[in-house]
Design an enzyme around this catalytic site. Sequence first.
Site, PDB file in Angstrom:
ATOM      1  N   SER A 177       0.831  -1.213   0.000  1.00 50.54           N
ATOM      2  CA  SER A 177       0.000   0.000   0.000  1.00 50.54           C
ATOM      3  C   SER A 177       0.862   1.257   0.000  1.00 50.54           C
ATOM      4  CB  SER A 177      -0.864  -0.029   1.261  1.00 50.54           C
ATOM      5  OG  SER A 177      -1.385   1.250   1.515  1.00 50.54           O
ATOM      6  N   TYR A 221      -1.979  -0.442  10.092  1.00 50.25           N
ATOM      7  CA  TYR A 221      -2.211  -0.969   8.742  1.00 50.25           C
ATOM      8  C   TYR A 221      -0.930  -0.835   7.911  1.00 50.25           C
ATOM      9  CZ  TYR A 221      -3.870  -1.090   3.907  1.00 50.25           C
ATOM     10  OH  TYR A 221      -4.018  -1.387   2.572  1.00 50.25           O
TER      11      TYR A 221
HETATM   12  N1  LIG Z   1      -8.495  -0.158  -2.304  1.00 47.16           N
HETATM   13  C1  LIG Z   1      -7.422   0.583  -2.032  1.00 47.16           C
HETATM   14  O1  LIG Z   1      -7.430   1.812  -2.150  1.00 47.16           O
HETATM   15  C2  LIG Z   1      -6.141  -0.076  -1.595  1.00 47.16           C
HETATM   16  C3  LIG Z   1      -5.005   0.728  -1.461  1.00 47.16           C
HETATM   17  C4  LIG Z   1      -3.813   0.143  -1.054  1.00 47.16           C
HETATM   18  C5  LIG Z   1      -3.757  -1.203  -0.796  1.00 47.16           C
HETATM   19  N2  LIG Z   1      -4.875  -1.975  -0.919  1.00 47.16           N
HETATM   20  C6  LIG Z   1      -4.774  -3.406  -0.634  1.00 47.16           C
HETATM   21  O2  LIG Z   1      -5.264  -4.113  -1.751  1.00 47.16           O
HETATM   22  C7  LIG Z   1      -5.904  -5.313  -1.321  1.00 47.16           C
HETATM   23  C8  LIG Z   1      -7.311  -5.375  -1.869  1.00 47.16           C
HETATM   24  O3  LIG Z   1      -8.016  -4.246  -1.380  1.00 47.16           O
HETATM   25  P1  LIG Z   1      -9.554  -4.005  -1.642  1.00 47.16           P
HETATM   26  O4  LIG Z   1      -9.747  -2.555  -1.769  1.00 47.16           O
HETATM   27  O5  LIG Z   1     -10.011  -4.928  -2.704  1.00 47.16           O
HETATM   28  O6  LIG Z   1     -10.146  -4.442  -0.222  1.00 47.16           O
HETATM   29  P2  LIG Z   1     -11.426  -5.317   0.135  1.00 47.16           P
HETATM   30  O7  LIG Z   1     -11.610  -5.180   1.597  1.00 47.16           O
HETATM   31  O8  LIG Z   1     -12.564  -4.941  -0.744  1.00 47.16           O
HETATM   32  O9  LIG Z   1     -10.955  -6.779  -0.235  1.00 47.16           O
HETATM   33  C9  LIG Z   1     -10.264  -7.636   0.649  1.00 47.16           C
HETATM   34  C10 LIG Z   1     -11.052  -8.934   0.717  1.00 47.16           C
HETATM   35  O10 LIG Z   1     -10.316  -9.820   1.537  1.00 47.16           O
HETATM   36  C11 LIG Z   1     -11.215 -10.507   2.391  1.00 47.16           C
HETATM   37  N3  LIG Z   1     -10.455 -10.870   3.594  1.00 47.16           N
HETATM   38  C12 LIG Z   1     -10.002 -10.037   4.569  1.00 47.16           C
HETATM   39  N4  LIG Z   1      -9.348 -10.760   5.491  1.00 47.16           N
HETATM   40  C13 LIG Z   1      -9.373 -12.045   5.089  1.00 47.16           C
HETATM   41  C14 LIG Z   1      -8.870 -13.242   5.617  1.00 47.16           C
HETATM   42  N5  LIG Z   1      -8.219 -13.275   6.774  1.00 47.16           N
HETATM   43  N6  LIG Z   1      -9.068 -14.400   4.926  1.00 47.16           N
HETATM   44  C15 LIG Z   1      -9.761 -14.400   3.748  1.00 47.16           C
HETATM   45  N7  LIG Z   1     -10.279 -13.271   3.211  1.00 47.16           N
HETATM   46  C16 LIG Z   1     -10.078 -12.125   3.873  1.00 47.16           C
HETATM   47  C17 LIG Z   1     -12.337  -9.536   2.670  1.00 47.16           C
HETATM   48  O11 LIG Z   1     -13.554 -10.203   2.990  1.00 47.16           O
HETATM   49  C18 LIG Z   1     -12.423  -8.767   1.350  1.00 47.16           C
HETATM   50  O12 LIG Z   1     -13.427  -9.311   0.515  1.00 47.16           O
HETATM   51  C19 LIG Z   1      -5.817  -5.330   0.193  1.00 47.16           C
HETATM   52  O13 LIG Z   1      -4.681  -6.068   0.561  1.00 47.16           O
HETATM   53  C20 LIG Z   1      -5.613  -3.855   0.541  1.00 47.16           C
HETATM   54  O14 LIG Z   1      -4.935  -3.709   1.761  1.00 47.16           O
HETATM   55  C21 LIG Z   1      -6.072  -1.437  -1.325  1.00 47.16           C
END
Ligand SMILES: NC(=O)c1ccc[n+]([C@@H]2O[C@H](COP(=O)([O-])OP(=O)(O)OC[C@H]3O[C@@H](n4cnc5c(N)ncnc54)[C@H](O)[C@@H]3O)[C@@H](O)[C@H]2O)c1
Length: 347
Positions: free
Chosen positions: A142, A167
């Site tokens: 991130s 985080y």
């Molecule tokens: N969306 C953003 O702006 C952003 C920015 C930087 C990093 N990220 C990273 O990208 C990745 C995807 O982000 P996103 O926006 O799709 O988030 P999101 O929360 O929509 O997707 C993450 C998914 O992982 C599942 N999950 C969480 N913990 C879990 C576990 N222990 N076992 C199984 N499933 C689990 C959740 O139910 C969710 O559906 C994440 O790692 C997030 O930290 C996202």
Amino acid sequence: MFIDLSNRTILVTGVAGFVGYYLADQLLNSSFNLQIVGIDNMNDYYDVSLKEKRLSGLLNHKNFSFIKGNIADKKLIEKIFVKYMPTVVINLAAQAGVRYSITNPDVYIESNLVGFFNILEACRHSYDNGQKGVEHLVYASSSSVYGSNKKVPYSTDDKVDNPVSLYAATKKSNELLAHAYSKLYGIPTTGLRFFTVYGPMGRPDMAYFKFTNKLAKGEKIQIYNYGDMKRDFTYVDDIVMGVVKVMEKAPDANTDGVKYKVYNIGNNHPESLMEFVEILEKCLNKEGIIDKPAKTELLPMQPGDVYQTYADVKDLEKDFGFKPSTSLEEGLSHFAKWYKNYYESKK
Ligand SMILES: NC(=O)c1ccc[n+]([C@@H]2O[C@H](COP(=O)([O-])OP(=O)(O)OC[C@H]3O[C@@H](n4cnc5c(N)ncnc54)[C@H](O)[C@@H]3O)[C@@H](O)[C@H]2O)c1
């Protein structure tokens, strides 16, 4: 090393999540004819019906298998790797959000640290008994790892040792753990530092979505640091295109003999929070979601927040000939169109 994804098995964790869904959908509808095994624990950090909606789109596809489970469950992860023998693993499952980590720290340790450790261990053991095993592990890091760094744009060469949220600390830890596992066991790993991803079916905990919910109800929106913040907003299609390009190319060994890389994926064009609100208002107005100017409440900075994010994407361009290009106007207008249909129909 180039990986031909045709007829391969790809494991996507967090597949019902925002990025996971779009990635799986893109891959399943590509010409690769690959199999996707997706895992998600469907937790209720935000509206589960949105996760179910995304998942329902994937379940129709014959090359998609879904496992409801937790990546922190080591036995389950071991079983999945033994059964499906994925060629490429994309780890997106994580507890996201900066502010939530202040009130709910445990879940970050469980999903982001224990869960990621289980994925690394399973990748390591995928080579047991001379098996070909995992050819590339790609995982979400991130932009929050840059903390309060002053130098912009943020480069992957910059020092990122001063996280300002739990985080961010877990995401930086993922990069450190990946490096150790790449070095020790030869697992090719690529970490992707995503910068504020947005789009249709996005995350309701993110500012653009929360603002939209409030504005649609005629409520005031809270603007932190008195509006003096900048974000590099990245449209979800750009993120997905970046992930697909990256997953096909596992890193070669660097000068230390380690197959390890980290890239930024961001729009390389930060917008001020006030400009962002103006563009959002325009898009919501065009769809008839609002008909009055936004009411705003200016507040001080929140703990864990950072002043700005701005991605240097030179390495991504150099290695993949790609950089995100969707403008905020275009991306938010797609979001507004989706929001009108999905959320207004739920009223
Ligand atoms: N969306 C953003 O702006 C952003 C920015 C930087 C990093 N990220 C990273 O990208 C990745 C995807 O982000 P996103 O926006 O799709 O988030 P999101 O929360 O929509 O997707 C993450 C998914 O992982 C599942 N999950 C969480 N913990 C879990 C576990 N222990 N076992 C199984 N499933 C689990 C959740 O139910 C969710 O559906 C994440 O790692 C997030 O930290 C996202």
